[in-house]
Design an enzyme around this catalytic site. Structure first.
Site, PDB file in Angstrom:
ATOM      1  N   LYS A  93     -40.671 -60.022 -26.963  1.00 33.58           N
ATOM      2  CA  LYS A  93     -39.076 -59.796 -26.983  1.00 33.58           C
ATOM      3  C   LYS A  93     -38.366 -60.762 -28.007  1.00 33.58           C
ATOM      4  O   LYS A  93     -37.389 -60.605 -28.950  1.00 33.58           O
ATOM      5  CB  LYS A  93     -38.483 -59.813 -25.710  1.00 33.58           C
ATOM      6  CG  LYS A  93     -38.729 -58.542 -25.079  1.00 33.58           C
ATOM      7  CD  LYS A  93     -38.358 -58.261 -23.530  1.00 33.58           C
ATOM      8  CE  LYS A  93     -38.689 -57.249 -23.035  1.00 33.58           C
ATOM      9  NZ  LYS A  93     -38.233 -57.194 -21.262  1.00 33.58           N
ATOM     10  N   SER A 135     -36.268 -53.537 -17.375  1.00 32.86           N
ATOM     11  CA  SER A 135     -35.801 -54.916 -18.097  1.00 32.86           C
ATOM     12  C   SER A 135     -34.351 -54.515 -18.990  1.00 32.86           C
ATOM     13  O   SER A 135     -34.079 -55.387 -19.598  1.00 32.86           O
ATOM     14  CB  SER A 135     -36.864 -55.131 -19.128  1.00 32.86           C
ATOM     15  OG  SER A 135     -37.057 -54.183 -19.972  1.00 32.86           O
TER      16      SER A 135
END
Length: 793
Positions: free
Chosen positions: A713, A670
């Site tokens: 996140k 990511s």
């Protein structure tokens, strides 16, 4: 007619005339003794038919023939009292008068009827003496007593001396006392002595057949037989507690094949006897069969609305999870619970997976049973041991069904991701049969060694990480993901549930301690860093524990009001620390987003050029996946930003990419977008807005790929002061899971290609990549770079 107060006797019949001593326990009635003392020590001693601890009797509880006595002394002993008394004569009671704390008996003397001539009595006395002398030879220490008996001349004297030492019931002794005919009394006593002599001879004969050197098994058998005889004498017959397995099996109405197996085991038990080597194993096996639920339990209708209320009252948030559970229960209601279900709740520690399972059991009104699979490495823990092994036991599944006592419980398999493989087998593979609806209707436990139907069981497994669960096992379960809690959700959970639990556990109420809203939020933000609420509960426990000491000792008044500025003195210094974004970033520094097991976090990607030979250096304890992301990003920069830096420039400089917090391992697909932007910022010497964060992976052709953990996140970005987030276009749907209070304060930019990323982050307008133009540019400078494109070197 004479009257005296009655002294009750427990399990005792008085025969001898003259002075005797008896012991009384702590319950001896001293008020009664006072009445006796007022009557110059005279009383009527009557034996009770049955004794009770209440000391409350009526005249039917007494035998009506007893003795006139005179109590001469009562002394206190360590365990009761010792009474000295003279037995004067035998009496018969004609009536009773009830007075406070005593019975008054009206009596008259009861003399013996002399119906035996002196010669016959003399012969009988001699016979009893000889018999007593012969029996005393086998009783060590009886010489003095026997010598005393030999001096007696009447049957009444012998009866009075010997009756207390004969193993007779109270009824039998009382019957002898009540006999007025000397002839009948003597003949009855003679029969008793002959019976006692025969018993003694039989016991001596049995004991003589066994010596200390003989097999211990035979000695134990003899002792058991003797114990059985004693129990029968005492009325404690073994038959009252002995298990009649054959009758119990018939009463249980087991399935036909199981009943046949059980009866075969009973036949084995009968053939080998109670002391056989395997008798205990067979008994344990039969006990297991009889204790397992074999018949389908009553199917209770599921009230969906009531289930929704139960889940909402016990669990705050988790909206999608609760919706999914309610949908599952609705399907079960429509199916009429024809078959069990298998769910897998996956989420970080402390997010309420096990408590959700318990709430499901309460909503369904089913039995709840839980086993922990963490660290299980032996297949026998699931399937059981074969009965041929010493200490064999059924597996955890069958043991759980035994505890549940129901055919359709809610069965929780905790920590299914912590199963381990060892030389003893793979327990995860053993679970395949348990969790397969097509197979678990004939589950075979090695100890039970018979098919058992698990198809009605509602299995709920819990796990922290899907990656450690084998694929075949994962495919058998329906997965429900449970994400980490937001700060707002933690606040409501703490206020509604955790704080009240802590108060109750420490013996306090809401009237004793008041916690401000800011104090709750400070504990969540500054003293915990987790996805769930387990550490939050510990901090609240500590706060209540410290406060309780102040309340009890009177150092503070009730209610004790705790504010945010008081937390340091109670909980100590802050534990959790979150990175906050800077006012501005220098070129080469970009804020990225990461997922961790305890929620989301931000991380800074830093890059710098160093004079060198074109090498790449990566630090920060990055894993292989993130190192690949750096290499791919560098290749994309060389191909797309060659107008800013030529290959010759890269050949003269070393690129250093660093991710701070080097002690923490980092890996995951990511960070590609962040790595690319950091290097692009360094190459173009343009800083990236410090309030901008991003996540996503890149491919070598420049596509931005979707990633996971978006909710965590985004929450981490909001907490750290981020205002805008760049996300892969395919992650747009994941924003629905983000709490409204968070996403309403953020701006989201969705991208498909790296050109869009660089435009948004650095303001660069890149043309579409044309490989042929780039190759031509390389061909023009091939002499400088030092390789031949056409030759493929």
């Amino acid at each position: 007619m004479n009257k005296h107060v009655v002294m009750p006797l427990k399990d005792m019949v008085l025969f001898s005339k003259g002075q005797i001593h008896i012991n009384a326990d702590e319950h001896y009635d001293m008020l009664l003794q006072k009445r006796i003392d007022e009557n110059d020590g005279y009383a009527i001693a009557l034996t009770l038919k049955e004794y009770n601890d209440t000391n409350i009797y009526n005249e039917k509880d007494f035998y009506h023939i007893g003795n006139l006595i005179k109590v001469t002394k009562v002394s206190r002993e360590s365990n009761g009292y010792r009474l000295s008394m003279d037995v004067l004569e035998r009496v018969i009671v004609s009536s009773f008068d009830v007075e406070p704390n005593a019975f008054i008996a009206t009596y008259e003397p009861l003399a013996d009827m002399v119906d035996m001539d002196p010669k016959s009595e003399e012969e009988m006395v001699g016979y009893v003496k000889n018999m007593t002398e012969e029996m005393s030879k086998n009783i060590p220490g009886s010489e003095g007593f026997t010598k005393h008996l030999l001096q007696m001349t009447s049957m009444n004297e012998l009866i009075a001396a010997l009756m207390p030492y004969l193993h007779l019931s109270t009824e039998e002794k009382q019957a002898v006392l009540e006999m007025t005919s000397i002839r009948k009394k003597s003949l009855r006593f003679l029969d008793i002595m002959i019976e006692r002599k025969e018993q003694l001879n039989l016991q001596i004969e049995m004991n003589s057949k066994f010596s200390d050197s003989m097999n211990q098994t035979y000695r134990e058998r003899l002792l058991r037989e003797q114990l059985k005889s004693i129990q029968e004498e005492l009325g404690e017959k073994e038959g009252k507690s002995k298990k009649d397995y054959r009758a119990k099996i018939k009463e249980a109405k087991l399935p036909e094949d199981i009943e046949e197996i059980a009866l075969e085991e009973v036949d084995k038990l009968d053939r080998m006897g109670p002391n056989g080597a395997e008798s205990n194993v067979i008994r344990s096996y039969l006990d297991l069969i009889l204790s397992l639920p074999w018949h389908a339990s009553e199917v209770k209708d599921i009230d969906i609305l009531e289930a929704e209320e139960a889940l909402d009252s016990r669990h705050y948030g988790l909206k999608k999870v609760k919706e999914r559970i309610i949908q599952h229960l609705t399907v079960m209601k429509l199916k009429k619970n024809k078959q069990g279900s298998i769910l897998l709740l996956v989420g970080p520690p402390g997010t309420g997976k096990t408590s959700l399972a318990r709430s499901i059991a309460e909503a369904l009104d089913r039995e709840y049973v839980r086993i922990s699979l963490g660290g299980v490495r032996d297949e026998a823990e699931i399937r059981g041991h074969r009965r041929t092994y010493i200490g064999a036991m059924p597996g955890k599944i069958i043991q759980g069904m035994k505890r549940a006592g129901s055919k359709n419980p809610v069965f929780v398999l905790d920590e299914v991701d912590k199963l381990m493989v060892s030389a003893s087998g793979d327990p995860a593979a053993a679970l395949l049969e348990v969790l397969d609806p097509e197979q678990n209707n004939t589950f075979n436990d090695h100890y039970l060694d018979a098919p058992y139907d698990l198809s009605d069981v509602f299995f709920i497994a819990t796990a922290n990480d899907l990656r450690t669960i084998p694929g075949p096992l994962r495919d058998r379960m329906e997965i429900i993901q449970i994400g980490s809690y937001t700060a707002v959700e933690k606040y409501h959970i703490a206020v509604r549930h955790l704080f009240n639990q802590s108060l109750e556990e420490h013996g306090l109420t809401e009237d004793d301690i008041k916690l401000s809203e800011n104090a709750f939020k400070a504990i969540i933000d500054k003293y915990t860093r987790e996805a769930g609420v387990r550490n939050l509960k510990r901090q609240l426990d500590k706060l209540v524990r410290v406060s309780s000491e102040k309340i009890v000792t009177g150092k503070v008044e009730r209610p004790y009001r705790i504010r945010e500025n008081m937390l340091t003195s109670i909980l100590g210094h802050e534990i959790a620390r979150y990175d906050l974004v800077k006012e501005e970033n220098s070129p080469g520094v970009v804020t990225g987003l990461a997922w961790t097991p305890v929620g989301g976090d931000i991380l800074f990607i830093e890059s710098a050029f160093i004079p060198g030979k074109g090498s790449l250096m990566v630090t920060g304890q990055l894993g292989d996946v993130m190192k690949e992301s750096v290499r791919i990003s560098l290749s994309l920069i060389k191909s797309r930003l060659h107008t800013y830096m030529t290959p010759q420039d890269f050949a003269k400089l070393d690129l250093h990419v660093h991710v701070p917090a080097g002690a923490t391992p980092k890996d995951g697909p990511s960070a590609g977008v962040t790595m690319l932007t950091a290097i692009a910022s360094l190459v173009t010497n343009k800083p990236v807005d410090s309030k901008l964060a991003m996540t996503g992976e890149v491919s070598l052709r420049g596509a931005v790929l979707p990633v996971g953990g978006i909710k965590e996140k985004v929450i981490a970005a909001h907490r750290s002061g981020i205002k805008k987030i760049i996300l892969p276009f395919e992650n747009k749907r994941d924003i629905e899971d983000v709490p409204v209070e968070v996403k309403s304060q953020l701006t989201f930019v969705y991208v498909k290609k790296i050109e869009e990323v660089l435009t948004e982050a650095l303001g660069l307008e890149l043309p579409e990549p044309y490989v042929n133009d780039f190759m031509l540019n390389i061909d023009d400078k091939k002499s400088e770079i030092g390789f031949n494109v056409n030759e493929g070197h």
